[in-house]
Write a protein that holds these residues in place. Structure first.
Motif, PDB file in Angstrom:
ATOM      1  N   GLY A 135      -8.109  10.794  -2.504  1.00 26.25           N
ATOM      2  CA  GLY A 135      -9.263   9.725  -1.593  1.00 26.25           C
ATOM      3  C   GLY A 135      -9.463  11.060  -0.588  1.00 26.25           C
ATOM      4  O   GLY A 135     -10.798  10.943  -0.163  1.00 26.25           O
ATOM      5  N   PHE A 136      -8.562  11.774   0.222  1.00 25.74           N
ATOM      6  CA  PHE A 136      -8.889  12.617   1.107  1.00 25.74           C
ATOM      7  C   PHE A 136      -9.808  14.009   0.591  1.00 25.74           C
ATOM      8  O   PHE A 136     -10.716  14.191   1.130  1.00 25.74           O
ATOM      9  N   ALA A 137      -9.462  14.491  -0.593  1.00 25.96           N
ATOM     10  CA  ALA A 137     -10.301  15.515  -1.313  1.00 25.96           C
ATOM     11  C   ALA A 137     -11.735  14.697  -1.575  1.00 25.96           C
ATOM     12  O   ALA A 137     -12.761  15.843  -1.226  1.00 25.96           O
ATOM     13  N   ALA A 138     -11.725  13.760  -2.068  1.00 31.75           N
ATOM     14  CA  ALA A 138     -13.251  13.434  -2.278  1.00 31.75           C
ATOM     15  C   ALA A 138     -13.882  12.889  -1.233  1.00 31.75           C
ATOM     16  O   ALA A 138     -15.309  13.274  -1.172  1.00 31.75           O
ATOM     17  N   GLY A 139     -13.397  12.706   0.023  1.00 32.38           N
ATOM     18  CA  GLY A 139     -13.951  12.380   1.177  1.00 32.38           C
ATOM     19  C   GLY A 139     -14.714  13.824   1.775  1.00 32.38           C
ATOM     20  O   GLY A 139     -15.702  13.844   2.177  1.00 32.38           O
ATOM     21  N   ALA A 140     -13.635  14.777   1.613  1.00 38.22           N
ATOM     22  CA  ALA A 140     -14.045  16.463   2.081  1.00 38.22           C
ATOM     23  C   ALA A 140     -15.002  16.871   1.077  1.00 38.22           C
ATOM     24  O   ALA A 140     -16.072  17.382   1.622  1.00 38.22           O
TER      25      ALA A 140
END
Length: 198
Positions: A135-140
């Protein structure tokens, strides 16, 4: 978002090319694709591994500072020289190959992009539980898409102003100031941490 939203050499190139209006979707695709690749490498563990070695982080920061200084000097030289206003109606004579090669260089051979999108985002991701990293990577990645869409769209909105030579000088002076400031901040971060002895 804080690491991605900053005017670096790649962003300055995107702004200039967006004003000319050629091959914008290809350019955006390469910019976002490069961020996806670097963010993926970082979140898969590269950033956490590299963070263990201060000298690697410092070398990347020094390389980024030198890269920024070089781009600042290029922008300053352009600002102080004779300004020829490009023909914004047809985007000047810029080929797809030129745009692809320049965007790839700015995306993959830019130490600052490697430091921000790869290493630092990877280090931050490493502090999160495994279940949250995707989820963090998708947000970035979403931040990257939004940022480049805003850069390109915003540049096209103000493009009519850049029929005046003075505006190109203002842009180049602004880019030079940003490059030198970021180079100073990047170099200062290395000096603050200190250079290891071995």
């Amino acid at each position: 978002m804080g690491l991605i939203v900053a005017i670096g050499p790649k962003d300055a190139y995107v702004i200039r090319q967006s004003l000319l209006g050629r091959h914008l979707l290809v350019m955006m695709g390469i910019c976002v694709g490069a961020d996806v690749a670097l963010i993926a490498l970082g979140t898969l563990g590269l950033g956490t591994i590299v963070a263990r070695y201060d000298w690697v982080m410092q070398a990347a920061a020094i390389g980024g500072a030198l890269f920024l200084c070089w781009h600042g000097l290029v922008a300053l030289r352009s600002a102080m020289g004779e300004t020829a206003v490009p023909d914004l109606s047809n985007g000047a004579d810029i080929s797809l190959r030129q745009v692809v090669s320049a965007t790839c260089v700015m995306s993959f051979l830019n130490p600052l992009a490697l430091l921000d999108s790869g290493l630092l985002i990877g280090v931050i991701s490493g502090t999160k539980p495994d279940s949250e990293r995707l989820g963090f990577a998708a947000g970035a990645v979403s931040a990257s898409v939004l940022w480049f869409a805003l850069l390109i769209g915003g540049a096209r909105v103000v493009a009519p102003l850049f029929r005046m030579p003075i505006m190109w000088k203002v842009l180049d002076f602004a880019i030079a100031a940003i490059m030198f400031t970021m180079a100073f901040v990047t170099a200062s971060s290395v000096l603050d941490r200190g250079i290891p002895n071995g």
